[in-house]
Write an enzyme that holds these catalytic residues in place. Structure first.
Site, mmCIF file in Angstrom:
data_model
loop_
_atom_site.group_PDB
_atom_site.id
_atom_site.type_symbol
_atom_site.label_atom_id
_atom_site.label_comp_id
_atom_site.label_asym_id
_atom_site.label_seq_id
_atom_site.Cartn_x
_atom_site.Cartn_y
_atom_site.Cartn_z
ATOM 1 N N GLY A 179 0.745 -1.257 0.000
ATOM 2 C CA GLY A 179 0.000 0.000 0.000
ATOM 3 C C GLY A 179 0.774 1.306 0.000
ATOM 4 O O GLY A 179 0.153 2.355 -0.175
ATOM 5 N N GLY A 181 2.960 2.511 -2.201
ATOM 6 C CA GLY A 181 3.496 2.927 -3.502
ATOM 7 C C GLY A 181 2.891 4.208 -4.052
ATOM 8 O O GLY A 181 1.749 4.559 -3.744
ATOM 9 N N CYS A 184 -0.160 3.387 -6.119
ATOM 10 C CA CYS A 184 -0.918 2.283 -5.546
ATOM 11 C C CYS A 184 -2.217 2.821 -4.945
ATOM 12 O O CYS A 184 -2.221 3.865 -4.306
ATOM 13 C CB CYS A 184 -0.037 1.676 -4.458
ATOM 14 S SG CYS A 184 -0.911 0.617 -3.360
HETATM 15 P P1 5GP Z 1 7.006 3.583 -5.358
HETATM 16 O O1 5GP Z 1 8.496 3.506 -5.311
HETATM 17 O O2 5GP Z 1 6.494 4.067 -6.686
HETATM 18 O O3 5GP Z 1 6.424 4.334 -4.196
HETATM 19 O O4 5GP Z 1 6.476 2.084 -5.157
HETATM 20 C C1 5GP Z 1 6.831 1.052 -6.033
HETATM 21 C C2 5GP Z 1 6.096 -0.208 -5.628
HETATM 22 O O5 5GP Z 1 4.676 -0.022 -5.672
HETATM 23 C C3 5GP Z 1 6.316 -1.386 -6.548
HETATM 24 O O6 5GP Z 1 7.567 -2.002 -6.393
HETATM 25 C C4 5GP Z 1 5.152 -2.291 -6.175
HETATM 26 O O7 5GP Z 1 5.409 -3.046 -5.013
HETATM 27 C C5 5GP Z 1 4.050 -1.290 -5.854
HETATM 28 N N1 5GP Z 1 3.086 -1.173 -6.959
HETATM 29 C C6 5GP Z 1 3.347 -0.989 -8.261
HETATM 30 N N2 5GP Z 1 2.210 -0.911 -8.992
HETATM 31 C C7 5GP Z 1 1.198 -1.070 -8.120
HETATM 32 C C8 5GP Z 1 -0.225 -1.104 -8.256
HETATM 33 O O8 5GP Z 1 -0.805 -0.935 -9.329
HETATM 34 N N3 5GP Z 1 -0.915 -1.330 -7.102
HETATM 35 C C9 5GP Z 1 -0.315 -1.517 -5.903
HETATM 36 N N4 5GP Z 1 -1.069 -1.767 -4.846
HETATM 37 N N5 5GP Z 1 1.012 -1.444 -5.734
HETATM 38 C C10 5GP Z 1 1.761 -1.234 -6.828
#
Ligand code: 5GP
Length: 344
Positions: A179, A181, A184
């Protein structure tokens, strides 16, 4: 119903307490780490920051750049034999590549095909949004049985019990984060999640007790957050949004009022589902969004900026190397981490 009353923390809830230090300059800080993994027994050395296996980030051109800094890229699940054959210097960058796989039959078949052709690649990232099902642990076990010498990453989870379960099922490295991300929407769609810094602290403790490692995955918004992930005990920090928006990700470029943007979307967003699976099944809803990120040019500038920030965190707390950062870390809880007067 049960309620846990103790406060769980996000990166934005804390700051590092500065400490007296004998370090002269941040250029003396060593960010390189060497790990030997629990089951594969493989040794890896490099800077333990990873690119996420998302479209526009987990791509070969990003991997070429990250490999120069000895940083790992988790390629998206869509990297099949045909796509990987186009990477001419794969034999140079392979120590810093991870292949991704879900639990679908066709994903696993693709992984097997790729590993037949490129068996020198050492990391397998078994990635599902919710790593809590018994079926998932069994799948991790079956991949471990088939590939005893590969370094297996499995996730995502956010609690100590499931970290241990995945390690005992054969994971060398557990990926932590549900959660947090940047694209996300799980917390909105489901109300499920766990503040990321606390998840990292608790899961790192559980994994390290078993001789395994963890990745802090998601929720980093700035170099300081990357440092906080390491300070909290993460062995690796994985970035999606912070590595998105660059030329090398090959995302769709759009122009608005003379400004350039790059489209970036979550792996379970409508956009990703349309692109890779022809749309969402009707019993599911999207748990990711699409955003337009201001175009950010070459990824190398961003990498230098992140590494500069982490080196500086180390000097502020008196850590001569990244290895020492968590030992030198005292977090202070804050209600305000940043002065935003002149922003927007
Ligand atoms: P960020 O670095 O962009 O904050 O987070 C990256 C991570 O977000 C990814 O490695 C993956 O675990 C998560 N993530 C990527 N796409 C999605 C999505 O569509 N839904 C959710 N719940 N998590 C995502």
């Amino acid at each position: 119903m049960r309620l846990e009353e103790d406060i769980k923390l996000d990166y934005s809830d804390v700051l590092f307490r500065p400490k007296r230090s004998t370090l002269k300059s941040r250029k003396d800080v060593n960010l390189k780490r060497t790990y030997r993994f629990k089951y594969s027994k493989n040794e890896w050395s490099g800077i333990p920051i990873m690119a996420a296996n998302m479209d526009g980030v987990g791509e070969i051109d990003i991997a070429q750049n990250l490999a120069e800094f000895e940083m790992i890229t988790c390629l998206t699940k869509q990297h099949d034999v045909r796509k990987l054959k186009k990477c001419k210097n794969i034999k140079d960058i392979y120590p810093h590549l991870a292949l991704s796989v879900g639990i679908k039959k066709e994903d696993f078949e693709n992984l097997n095909d790729v590993l037949k052709e490129f068996n020198f690649i050492k990391f397998i990232c078994i990635d599902v949004a919710n790593g809590y099902s018994e079926h998932f642990s069994k799948f991790v076990k079956s991949v471990r049985d088939k590939y005893p010498t590969k370094t297996i990453i499995a996730g995502n989870v956010v609690t100590a019990d499931m970290t241990q379960e995945l390690v005992l099922s054969g994971a060398d490295i557990v990926k932590v984060g549900i959660g947090p991300g940047s694209v996300c929407t799980t917390r909105i769609q489901t109300g499920v999640g766990y503040p990321q810094l606390s998840a990292v602290i608790e899961c790192a403790d559980a994994a390290h007790g078993l001789g395994a490692h963890i990745i802090a995955d998601g929720g980093c918004t700035c170099p300081g957050d990357v440092a906080k992930g390491f300070g909290g005990g993460a062995d690796f920090v994985m970035l999606g949004g912070m590595f998105a928006g660059h030329d090398e990700g090959k995302g769709k470029l759009v122009k608005k009022n003379g400004e350039k943007f790059i489209e970036f979307y979550g792996s379970s967003s409508d956009q990703a589902n349309k692109k890779h699976y022809g749309g969402l099944s009707n019993y599911r809803s999207s748990e990711g969004r699409m955003v337009r990120i201001k175009y950010r040019g070459k990824i190398k500038n961003t990498i230098h900026n992140i590494l500069g920030g982490v080196r500086s965190s180390c000097t502020y707390v008196g850590a001569p190397s990244l290895k020492q950062l968590s030992k030198c870390t005292t977090f202070v809880r804050v209600s305000n981490q940043y002065n935003e007067t002149f922003i927007k």
